[in-house]
Scaffold this active site. Structure first.
Site, mmCIF file in Angstrom:
data_model
loop_
_atom_site.group_PDB
_atom_site.id
_atom_site.type_symbol
_atom_site.label_atom_id
_atom_site.label_comp_id
_atom_site.label_asym_id
_atom_site.label_seq_id
_atom_site.Cartn_x
_atom_site.Cartn_y
_atom_site.Cartn_z
ATOM 1 C CE LYS A 1 4.114 8.324 4.207
ATOM 2 N NZ LYS A 1 3.575 6.941 4.295
ATOM 3 N NE ARG B 1 5.986 5.576 -0.642
ATOM 4 C CZ ARG B 1 5.005 6.446 -0.622
ATOM 5 N NH1 ARG B 1 5.213 7.714 -0.615
ATOM 6 N NH2 ARG B 1 3.757 6.045 -0.652
ATOM 7 N NE ARG C 1 -5.156 5.400 3.474
ATOM 8 C CZ ARG C 1 -3.844 5.514 3.227
ATOM 9 N NH1 ARG C 1 -3.073 6.182 4.056
ATOM 10 N NH2 ARG C 1 -3.322 4.913 2.181
ATOM 11 N NE ARG D 1 -4.434 6.391 -1.356
ATOM 12 C CZ ARG D 1 -3.187 6.556 -0.926
ATOM 13 N NH1 ARG D 1 -2.917 7.493 -0.014
ATOM 14 N NH2 ARG D 1 -2.214 5.807 -1.380
HETATM 15 P P1 AMP Z 1 0.914 7.799 -0.959
HETATM 16 O O1 AMP Z 1 -0.262 8.710 -1.095
HETATM 17 O O2 AMP Z 1 2.101 8.504 -0.356
HETATM 18 O O3 AMP Z 1 0.590 6.505 -0.260
HETATM 19 O O4 AMP Z 1 1.359 7.397 -2.452
HETATM 20 C C1 AMP Z 1 0.474 6.687 -3.296
HETATM 21 C C2 AMP Z 1 1.250 5.961 -4.379
HETATM 22 O O5 AMP Z 1 1.965 6.907 -5.177
HETATM 23 C C3 AMP Z 1 2.303 5.001 -3.855
HETATM 24 O O6 AMP Z 1 1.764 3.724 -3.542
HETATM 25 C C4 AMP Z 1 3.258 4.941 -5.046
HETATM 26 O O7 AMP Z 1 2.721 4.140 -6.083
HETATM 27 C C5 AMP Z 1 3.232 6.379 -5.542
HETATM 28 N N1 AMP Z 1 4.276 7.225 -4.881
HETATM 29 C C6 AMP Z 1 4.077 8.247 -4.003
HETATM 30 N N2 AMP Z 1 5.246 8.805 -3.639
HETATM 31 C C7 AMP Z 1 6.208 8.121 -4.293
HETATM 32 C C8 AMP Z 1 7.634 8.196 -4.333
HETATM 33 N N3 AMP Z 1 8.305 9.109 -3.595
HETATM 34 N N4 AMP Z 1 8.293 7.313 -5.115
HETATM 35 C C9 AMP Z 1 7.650 6.396 -5.856
HETATM 36 N N5 AMP Z 1 6.309 6.261 -5.864
HETATM 37 C C10 AMP Z 1 5.590 7.106 -5.094
#
Ligand code: AMP
Length: 220
Positions: free
Chosen positions: A14, A89, A128, A161
């Site tokens: 994404k 999500r 990554r 990360r």
């Molecule tokens: P990402 O960078 O999109 O992989 O998000 C990293 C982390 O942020 C995820 O593993 C969740 O812990 C949290 N997170 C991001 N977006 C959401 C969301 N829409 N709802 C809940 N947790 C989120």
């Protein structure tokens, strides 16, 4: 306004594809993970709550993310629309988004699902890297930077990360794929879901996403 939701499991691509789609449509990317990471770095109260969940690979509670994300979507730069990366999500978030958009006479125009089998995601995420300054995404195996360890776009250092360790990645898959499937079902039921095979090389995934976007949104 044109609202495109980009769906996929952690590591599906994404963050790589969102900026390309955004440029194509002339709208910003709103990435919920970046919003939350910024809150953690800035040591805000919200960041402190979010960090507890993120470091364990769990989704933050809907009440922690929904308001700040919808507020971000209401900002001036998103009046023409946005690519949503990482939000919604959960089914609850998808419904909250539908309500907020309906109040503005708008809707999710298209939900693009980058489909990658779960067993391949863990390996992908071990390699990554993201840049420290802006979160630009690389993969040292399949999408390396021109100079090792340095972001092509802004020259900042590439880092792993914290939540990309194998243990956290497995927790993220277990926790996040079932609600992702609920969100996929939500948009399928609304008739706006299009899936793209995320196993293909990055440029072929891009081509599939752009073709679906142009077809569904009638972009010239
Ligand atoms: P990402 O960078 O999109 O992989 O998000 C990293 C982390 O942020 C995820 O593993 C969740 O812990 C949290 N997170 C991001 N977006 C959401 C969301 N829409 N709802 C809940 N947790 C989120």
């Amino acid at each position: 306004m044109t609202v495109v939701v980009l769906l996929g499991a952690p590591g599906a691509g994404k963050g790589t594809q969102a900026p390309i789609l955004a440029e194509h449509l002339g709208v910003p990317v709103l990435a919920s993970g970046n919003l939350l990471r910024a809150a953690v770095s800035a040591r805000t109260a919200l960041g402190a709550v979010a960090d507890r969940y993120m470091s364990r690979g769990q989704l933050v509670p809907d009440e922690t993310i929904v308001d700040i994300f919808l507020e971000r979507l209401a900002a001036d730069d998103a009046t023409g629309g946005a690519i949503l990366d990482g939000f919604p999500r959960t089914r609850g978030q998808a419904r909250a988004l539908d309500r907020a958009l309906a109040a503005r006479g708008s809707r999710v125009d298209l939900a693009l699902h980058i489909d990658v089998p779960e067993e391949l995601l863990v390996a992908r995420m071990a390699s990554r890297r993201i840049c420290a300054a802006n979160g630009h995404v690389y993969n040292i195996a399949s999408n390396p930077p021109l100079v090792a360890g340095v972001c092509d776009l802004d020259g900042s250092a590439l880092i792993q990360r914290e939540d990309d360790s194998e243990e956290t990645v497995r927790a993220r898959m277990a926790q996040q794929i079932p609600p992702l499937m609920d969100v996929v079902d939500h948009y399928r039921a609304n008739g706006v879901l299009r899936s793209v095979d995320g196993l293909r090389p990055i440029d072929e995934v891009t081509a599939g996403l752009l073709a679906a976007t142009d077809r569904e949104l009638g972009v010239a």
